[in-house]
Motif scaffolding. Sequence first.
Motif, PDB file in Angstrom:
ATOM      1  N   LEU A 105       2.971   8.488  -5.464  1.00 56.16           N
ATOM      2  CA  LEU A 105       1.514   8.654  -5.037  1.00 56.16           C
ATOM      3  C   LEU A 105       1.224   8.467  -3.832  1.00 56.16           C
ATOM      4  N   ALA A 106       0.071   9.124  -3.205  1.00 59.13           N
ATOM      5  CA  ALA A 106      -0.289   8.784  -1.795  1.00 59.13           C
ATOM      6  C   ALA A 106      -1.213   7.548  -1.798  1.00 59.13           C
ATOM      7  N   GLY A 107      -0.984   6.803  -0.810  1.00 57.68           N
ATOM      8  CA  GLY A 107      -2.090   5.730  -0.464  1.00 57.68           C
ATOM      9  C   GLY A 107      -1.731   5.207   0.782  1.00 57.68           C
ATOM     10  N   VAL A 108      -2.329   3.977   0.945  1.00 51.82           N
ATOM     11  CA  VAL A 108      -2.261   3.177   2.163  1.00 51.82           C
ATOM     12  C   VAL A 108      -0.978   2.733   2.648  1.00 51.82           C
ATOM     13  N   ALA A 109      -0.414   2.873   3.867  1.00 47.56           N
ATOM     14  CA  ALA A 109       0.849   2.422   4.340  1.00 47.56           C
ATOM     15  C   ALA A 109       1.211   1.253   4.104  1.00 47.56           C
ATOM     16  N   GLN A 110       2.263   0.581   3.867  1.00 48.71           N
ATOM     17  CA  GLN A 110       2.803  -0.351   4.231  1.00 48.71           C
ATOM     18  C   GLN A 110       3.559  -0.998   5.227  1.00 48.71           C
ATOM     19  N   THR A 111       2.535  -1.348   6.292  1.00 49.99           N
ATOM     20  CA  THR A 111       3.015  -1.629   7.634  1.00 49.99           C
ATOM     21  C   THR A 111       2.548  -2.982   7.819  1.00 49.99           C
ATOM     22  N   GLU A 112       3.159  -3.743   9.117  1.00 46.14           N
ATOM     23  CA  GLU A 112       2.715  -4.936   9.424  1.00 46.14           C
ATOM     24  C   GLU A 112       1.441  -4.412  10.220  1.00 46.14           C
ATOM     25  N   GLU A 113       1.016  -3.490  10.721  1.00 46.02           N
ATOM     26  CA  GLU A 113      -0.209  -3.375  11.281  1.00 46.02           C
ATOM     27  C   GLU A 113      -1.299  -3.242  10.369  1.00 46.02           C
ATOM     28  N   MET A 114      -0.889  -2.523   9.418  1.00 45.43           N
ATOM     29  CA  MET A 114      -2.163  -2.355   8.345  1.00 45.43           C
ATOM     30  C   MET A 114      -2.264  -3.474   7.437  1.00 45.43           C
ATOM     31  N   LYS A 115      -1.169  -4.351   7.351  1.00 48.72           N
ATOM     32  CA  LYS A 115      -1.401  -5.590   6.735  1.00 48.72           C
ATOM     33  C   LYS A 115      -2.410  -6.556   7.527  1.00 48.72           C
ATOM     34  N   ALA A 116      -2.074  -6.469   8.857  1.00 51.75           N
ATOM     35  CA  ALA A 116      -2.617  -7.351   9.660  1.00 51.75           C
ATOM     36  C   ALA A 116      -4.438  -7.132   9.609  1.00 51.75           C
ATOM     37  N   TRP A 117      -4.549  -5.485   9.976  1.00 50.97           N
ATOM     38  CA  TRP A 117      -5.974  -4.937   9.922  1.00 50.97           C
ATOM     39  C   TRP A 117      -6.591  -5.335   8.692  1.00 50.97           C
ATOM     40  N   LEU A 118      -6.030  -5.175   7.415  1.00 44.45           N
ATOM     41  CA  LEU A 118      -6.686  -5.310   6.110  1.00 44.45           C
ATOM     42  C   LEU A 118      -7.007  -6.895   6.102  1.00 44.45           C
ATOM     43  N   HIS A 119      -6.273  -7.743   6.502  1.00 41.79           N
ATOM     44  CA  HIS A 119      -6.381  -9.256   6.512  1.00 41.79           C
ATOM     45  C   HIS A 119      -7.788  -9.598   7.403  1.00 41.79           C
ATOM     46  N   ASP A 120      -7.360  -9.142   8.494  1.00 44.77           N
ATOM     47  CA  ASP A 120      -8.226  -9.722   9.820  1.00 44.77           C
ATOM     48  C   ASP A 120      -9.825  -8.953   9.696  1.00 44.77           C
ATOM     49  N   SER A 121      -9.775  -7.899   8.912  1.00 41.56           N
ATOM     50  CA  SER A 121     -11.355  -7.342   8.791  1.00 41.56           C
ATOM     51  C   SER A 121     -12.071  -8.013   7.648  1.00 41.56           C
ATOM     52  N   TYR A 122     -11.478  -8.839   7.163  1.00 40.05           N
ATOM     53  CA  TYR A 122     -12.180  -9.593   5.957  1.00 40.05           C
ATOM     54  C   TYR A 122     -12.942  -8.907   5.197  1.00 40.05           C
ATOM     55  N   PHE A 123     -12.385  -7.732   4.659  1.00 43.34           N
ATOM     56  CA  PHE A 123     -13.045  -7.032   3.581  1.00 43.34           C
ATOM     57  C   PHE A 123     -13.184  -8.119   2.370  1.00 43.34           C
ATOM     58  N   ALA A 124     -14.203  -7.989   1.539  1.00 38.51           N
ATOM     59  CA  ALA A 124     -14.344  -8.506   0.189  1.00 38.51           C
ATOM     60  C   ALA A 124     -13.426  -7.995  -0.987  1.00 38.51           C
ATOM     61  N   ALA A 125     -13.266  -6.744  -0.691  1.00 41.72           N
ATOM     62  CA  ALA A 125     -12.396  -5.979  -1.851  1.00 41.72           C
ATOM     63  C   ALA A 125     -12.100  -4.644  -1.339  1.00 41.72           C
ATOM     64  N   VAL A 126     -11.233  -3.993  -1.611  1.00 43.57           N
ATOM     65  CA  VAL A 126     -10.708  -2.561  -1.469  1.00 43.57           C
ATOM     66  C   VAL A 126     -10.579  -1.874  -2.743  1.00 43.57           C
ATOM     67  N   ALA A 127     -10.830  -0.628  -2.655  1.00 44.10           N
ATOM     68  CA  ALA A 127     -10.680   0.267  -3.795  1.00 44.10           C
ATOM     69  C   ALA A 127     -10.225   1.590  -3.354  1.00 44.10           C
ATOM     70  N   GLY A 128      -9.848   2.460  -4.027  1.00 51.27           N
ATOM     71  CA  GLY A 128      -9.535   4.046  -3.894  1.00 51.27           C
ATOM     72  C   GLY A 128      -9.521   4.592  -5.101  1.00 51.27           C
ATOM     73  N   ASP A 129      -9.111   6.105  -4.957  1.00 50.95           N
ATOM     74  CA  ASP A 129      -8.956   6.954  -6.060  1.00 50.95           C
ATOM     75  C   ASP A 129      -7.632   7.039  -6.707  1.00 50.95           C
ATOM     76  N   SER A 130      -6.500   6.403  -5.953  1.00 52.09           N
ATOM     77  CA  SER A 130      -5.355   6.607  -6.549  1.00 52.09           C
ATOM     78  C   SER A 130      -4.988   5.368  -7.655  1.00 52.09           C
ATOM     79  N   PRO A 131      -3.982   5.840  -8.379  1.00 55.64           N
ATOM     80  CA  PRO A 131      -3.685   4.599  -9.366  1.00 55.64           C
ATOM     81  C   PRO A 131      -2.917   3.675  -8.872  1.00 55.64           C
ATOM     82  N   SER A 132      -2.600   3.661  -7.494  1.00 54.16           N
ATOM     83  CA  SER A 132      -1.680   2.617  -6.968  1.00 54.16           C
ATOM     84  C   SER A 132      -2.461   2.013  -5.901  1.00 54.16           C
ATOM     85  N   TRP A 133      -3.506   2.622  -5.052  1.00 54.67           N
ATOM     86  CA  TRP A 133      -4.079   2.509  -3.958  1.00 54.67           C
ATOM     87  C   TRP A 133      -3.247   2.594  -2.833  1.00 54.67           C
TER      88      TRP A 133
END
Length: 326
Positions: free
Chosen positions: A232-260
């Motif tokens: 399934l296509a989805g968000v990449a598992q990279t250190e830079e992605m992890k840091a961005w997702l954390h540091d942006s302080y989103f309250a939640a994330v979602a998408g249309d894929s079964p795995s996100w």
Amino acid sequence: MEVAMQKFPKGLPTLEELKKWNTSDVPPETAWIWGKGDEIGRINLLTPERILAARNSELNDGDTVSLNWPMTLPTKPAFGRTPCKHRMANHPDGPMVFDDWLDMNIQSGSQWDGFRHYGHQTQGRFYNDLTPEEVLSGTRCGIQAVSNHGIVGRGVLLDYYSWSLETGKTYDPFTSHAIQLEYLLTVAKAQNVRFEVGDILLIRSGYTAAYYEYEKSDPKKLDEAGSLKPNLAGVAQTEEMKAWLHDSYFAAVAGDSPSWECWPPKGWALHEFLLGSWGMLIGEMFDLEALAKQCKEKKRWSFFFMSTPLNVPGGIASFANALAIH
């Protein structure tokens, strides 16, 4: 919020700052910063002030869009989960009274992954030091805690799938295509999106659009996507992605894929960090087709977002029950 600000008076910590702050008995990237009794994680960011600000900035036209895919889809859910079975019958009161029943895995359709779903794999703990034994014996960090608060605030859609088609960077959503951070930021810039603390981030990777296409042209693809080990296509598992997702302080994330996130994961899964380490809900199989169309028509990819998860004490997950309003 108050507990977190007492711990970090200079502002919410970055992932790098957490690594220095955490003690040796928890993984270095753990963000259990909202207090020992906390059960809602990043939902704490959805304060009355942020909700009112979102109302004032995003509610302009009153146009609503449901983000809930039909509960009967997909007909063969990913990861071997059981599909929805719906039955109806007359109530004993008479032939003009009916009841109905649902039998399904809650994570077989549009849904939120709760904090009891996926823990930190090496630490053996779920969010806020919850143990596997507690998951089976109690209700702490169950979906009811989020239900009692609600998920209400500013939503943002990054329509990565449309951008990929428009720029010639096509891919099949039913493959393990990894969405890289640089491209998400490019999409955000193209849509003139600015991010705010407490945003609910939605990413359209094209799964539901491709589902409808394969339903007509190649139904075998749907069987493959519904296997125990789907691609399934989805968000990449990279250190830079992890840091961005954390540091942006989103309250939640979602998408249309079964795995996100991209599946199968490349070594480690973002699920264990977002859910287990940070307390950030992950929504999957949201129906983003109508929302993507409306956002494009209005040339505005932010909106007022509302979701009421199921009030199930100790619940692992919940139907999305989500709505976007422009």
